[in-house]
Design a protein around this motif. Structure first.
Motif, mmCIF file in Angstrom:
data_model
loop_
_atom_site.group_PDB
_atom_site.id
_atom_site.type_symbol
_atom_site.label_atom_id
_atom_site.label_comp_id
_atom_site.label_asym_id
_atom_site.label_seq_id
_atom_site.Cartn_x
_atom_site.Cartn_y
_atom_site.Cartn_z
ATOM 1 N N UNK A 280 0.946 -1.085 0.125
ATOM 2 C CA UNK A 280 0.060 -0.055 -0.045
ATOM 3 C C UNK A 280 0.840 1.222 -0.070
ATOM 4 N N UNK A 281 2.216 1.126 0.654
ATOM 5 C CA UNK A 281 3.032 2.285 0.610
ATOM 6 C C UNK A 281 3.155 2.666 -0.919
ATOM 7 N N UNK A 282 3.453 1.979 -1.764
ATOM 8 C CA UNK A 282 3.982 2.171 -3.014
ATOM 9 C C UNK A 282 2.783 2.470 -3.900
ATOM 10 N N UNK A 283 1.628 2.365 -3.632
ATOM 11 C CA UNK A 283 0.237 2.683 -4.425
ATOM 12 C C UNK A 283 -0.530 3.283 -3.496
ATOM 13 N N UNK A 284 -0.089 4.751 -3.105
ATOM 14 C CA UNK A 284 -1.101 5.577 -2.422
ATOM 15 C C UNK A 284 -2.423 5.779 -2.857
ATOM 16 N N UNK B 264 -2.334 13.425 1.429
ATOM 17 C CA UNK B 264 -1.821 12.043 1.783
ATOM 18 C C UNK B 264 -1.211 11.379 0.660
ATOM 19 N N UNK B 265 -1.437 11.423 -0.438
ATOM 20 C CA UNK B 265 -0.822 10.807 -1.526
ATOM 21 C C UNK B 265 0.750 11.304 -1.637
ATOM 22 N N UNK B 266 0.814 12.585 -1.562
ATOM 23 C CA UNK B 266 2.157 13.228 -1.631
ATOM 24 C C UNK B 266 3.141 12.892 -0.584
ATOM 25 N N UNK B 267 2.576 12.615 0.765
ATOM 26 C CA UNK B 267 3.581 12.096 1.940
ATOM 27 C C UNK B 267 3.781 10.662 1.746
#
Length: 117
Positions: free
Chosen positions: A30-34, A40-43
């Motif tokens: 999930x970390x690599x497909x935010x 949130x996606x940027x972070x």
């Protein structure tokens, strides 16, 4: 991710695939497909890129993602926008494909002369 061919000879050992040494191997995918709102996606994307900075195979990961034109996620430290920009730039630099002459043109006479005949 690509794997060695299923047609690999049985009498030879299969080479280890590069992703076996990836820093992200045990990380939550999930970390690599935010997903979520833009912040949130940027972070999360930045956190994924941090994994990639310490990865011994990040260059190979980038190459594979670019070859596949991977549309989603962080691969080799590059997000979707960065990969699209690289691919767009590569298309602009690539010369157009050469067209082979048609059989009737290859005989030596120009196409306009044959069309008039």
């Amino acid at each position: 991710m690509p794997r060695p061919s299923r047609y690999w000879p049985d009498n030879l050992p299969r080479p280890a695939h590069w992703d076996r040494t990836a820093a992200c191997r045990d990380a939550d995918p999930v970390l690599f497909f935010p997903e979520g709102d833009e912040l949130t996606v940027a972070l999360v994307t930045e956190a994924a890129k941090e994994y990639c900075r310490s990865c011994p195979v990040s260059t190979r990961c980038q190459i594979d993602a670019l070859e596949r034109a991977e549309p989603f996620g962080v691969w080799g430290g590059l997000d979707e926008r960065e990969r699209r920009a690289i691919l767009r730039s590569a298309r602009k630099r690539t010369p157009p494909r050469m067209e082979w002459p048609r059989p009737e043109e290859a005989a030596g006479a120009p196409a306009s002369a044959k069309a008039a005949a």
